[in-house]
Scaffold this motif. Sequence first.
Motif, PDB file in Angstrom:
ATOM      1  N   ARG A  99       0.810  -1.219   0.000  1.00 49.48           N
ATOM      2  CA  ARG A  99       0.000   0.000   0.000  1.00 49.48           C
ATOM      3  C   ARG A  99       0.842   1.268   0.000  1.00 49.48           C
ATOM      4  N   LYS A 100       2.149   1.119   0.215  1.00 51.81           N
ATOM      5  CA  LYS A 100       3.016   2.296   0.308  1.00 51.81           C
ATOM      6  C   LYS A 100       4.106   2.317  -0.754  1.00 51.81           C
ATOM      7  N   ALA A 101       4.401   1.139  -1.344  1.00 55.92           N
ATOM      8  CA  ALA A 101       5.537   1.039  -2.260  1.00 55.92           C
ATOM      9  C   ALA A 101       5.154   1.461  -3.674  1.00 55.92           C
ATOM     10  N   ARG A 102       6.114   2.077  -4.374  1.00 58.84           N
ATOM     11  CA  ARG A 102       5.911   2.477  -5.771  1.00 58.84           C
ATOM     12  C   ARG A 102       6.971   1.776  -6.612  1.00 58.84           C
ATOM     13  N   PHE A 103       6.826   0.458  -6.763  1.00 60.18           N
ATOM     14  CA  PHE A 103       7.838  -0.318  -7.477  1.00 60.18           C
ATOM     15  C   PHE A 103       7.434  -0.587  -8.925  1.00 60.18           C
ATOM     16  N   GLY A 104       6.179  -0.338  -9.272  1.00 62.93           N
ATOM     17  CA  GLY A 104       5.710  -0.537 -10.632  1.00 62.93           C
ATOM     18  C   GLY A 104       5.915  -1.952 -11.138  1.00 62.93           C
ATOM     19  N   ALA A 120      11.268  -2.952   7.386  1.00 63.01           N
ATOM     20  CA  ALA A 120      10.941  -2.083   8.518  1.00 63.01           C
ATOM     21  C   ALA A 120      11.320  -0.636   8.195  1.00 63.01           C
ATOM     22  N   LEU A 121      12.479  -0.438   7.577  1.00 67.71           N
ATOM     23  CA  LEU A 121      12.905   0.916   7.222  1.00 67.71           C
ATOM     24  C   LEU A 121      12.004   1.504   6.142  1.00 67.71           C
ATOM     25  N   ALA A 122      11.531   0.682   5.212  1.00 68.57           N
ATOM     26  CA  ALA A 122      10.606   1.160   4.180  1.00 68.57           C
ATOM     27  C   ALA A 122       9.293   1.597   4.816  1.00 68.57           C
ATOM     28  N   GLU A 123       8.816   0.816   5.795  1.00 73.60           N
ATOM     29  CA  GLU A 123       7.589   1.193   6.507  1.00 73.60           C
ATOM     30  C   GLU A 123       7.787   2.531   7.226  1.00 73.60           C
ATOM     31  N   ARG A 124       8.963   2.727   7.790  1.00 71.09           N
ATOM     32  CA  ARG A 124       9.258   3.973   8.497  1.00 71.09           C
ATOM     33  C   ARG A 124       9.278   5.140   7.511  1.00 71.09           C
ATOM     34  N   ARG A 125       9.939   4.922   6.375  1.00 77.03           N
ATOM     35  CA  ARG A 125      10.013   5.948   5.333  1.00 77.03           C
ATOM     36  C   ARG A 125       8.617   6.324   4.840  1.00 77.03           C
ATOM     37  N   ALA A 126       7.731   5.309   4.763  1.00 73.10           N
ATOM     38  CA  ALA A 126       6.387   5.526   4.225  1.00 73.10           C
ATOM     39  C   ALA A 126       5.580   6.499   5.067  1.00 73.10           C
ATOM     40  N   ALA A 127       6.003   6.711   6.305  1.00 75.38           N
ATOM     41  CA  ALA A 127       5.284   7.654   7.164  1.00 75.38           C
ATOM     42  C   ALA A 127       5.427   9.078   6.637  1.00 75.38           C
ATOM     43  N   ARG A 129       6.971   9.792   3.177  1.00 79.01           N
ATOM     44  CA  ARG A 129       6.926   9.885   1.711  1.00 79.01           C
ATOM     45  C   ARG A 129       6.791   8.496   1.104  1.00 79.01           C
ATOM     46  N   PRO A 130       6.408   8.437  -0.197  1.00 78.76           N
ATOM     47  CA  PRO A 130       6.266   7.113  -0.809  1.00 78.76           C
ATOM     48  C   PRO A 130       7.606   6.387  -0.888  1.00 78.76           C
TER      49      PRO A 130
END
Lengths: 234, 98
Positions: A99-104, A120-127, A129-130
């Motif tokens: 729901r947060k990743a833009r990997f296409g 976990a770091l990607a989830e943190r980043r998603a807070a 920005r995408p």
Amino acid sequence: MTVTAPSRTRAAVEFRDGARDILPPLVAAIPIGLVYGAICAAKGMSVLEAALASALVFAGGAQFAATELWASPPPVLALALSTLLINARHVLMGASLKRKARFGAATPFVVFWMADENWALAERRAATRPVTLAYWLGMAAPFYVNWIAWTVVGAGAGALLGDPARFGADFAFTALFIGLVAGFWKGRSTGVTVAAAGVTAALVYRTLGSPWHVLGGAFAGMVAAAATTRGGVR
Amino acid sequence: MSLDPQALFAILAMMGATYLTRVAGFLLPARLDLSPRMQAAFEAIPAAVLVAVIAPSLLATGWRETLASLIAALAATRLPLIGVVLVGVAAIVALRQF
């Protein structure tokens, strides 16, 4: 594929952000990779086999569990089943990150590098920005190479390393995860989740044993969060 | 360096099992219409998964590991990630002297 200059620059910045954010987990993974390689060597795996396991499976928990089951010839079905169970948490992780990743179109390829730490770091980043493909690869590339490299060193050095517990190396993983959980802290609701997940996982670990504690604990944490949320208020 | 065909086969089986779990979550429907409770459950996934993975070390190994975890958790309120790892490892090494 043509990439316009501004987007190339943005991608480079995102990649660098990823490489910077992954640094602490990368350092924490050094002793874990060394220990993994050493255990592989002790179990009779060659350096090449240990390196392939790290390169192709790339999932620390499942790899350690596999060394417990490893024999000659290896019990393929038991290994696959244990791996499936331990990594079942990835399904939840992927469902959340999707729901947060833009990997296409790269999604089916780059999900290969989803590990607890970079996820976990990607989830943190998603807070804030995408999560872009460049950011994801910026984390994945160094983390992946690092894991394989220290596995090879560990498998090569083998018994020379001695008991990892003497250096507290066995605890680096736990401490890292505590730090990652702190990054997700959003007050009381996180406390409820953490308490439910921790206590349930410990109980399941003591009764049913590993790897069931991961799924049991994760679901208990989710149920606790759902049960204590006030309907409609977020 | 040797590569036993059966070992390779076992590693490939583990790779397949792991890849399935990694891609499965991304194959779920894109737009789930979630109730507030389901939303809360989803938001709890990161912390719940991470804690569940380390729970044996946190709560079911020994008092030293539990105490070192508390110290690491305290450190996590002040320090960046790498500091938490260093404090945690230093704490367990010190506690294991007893």
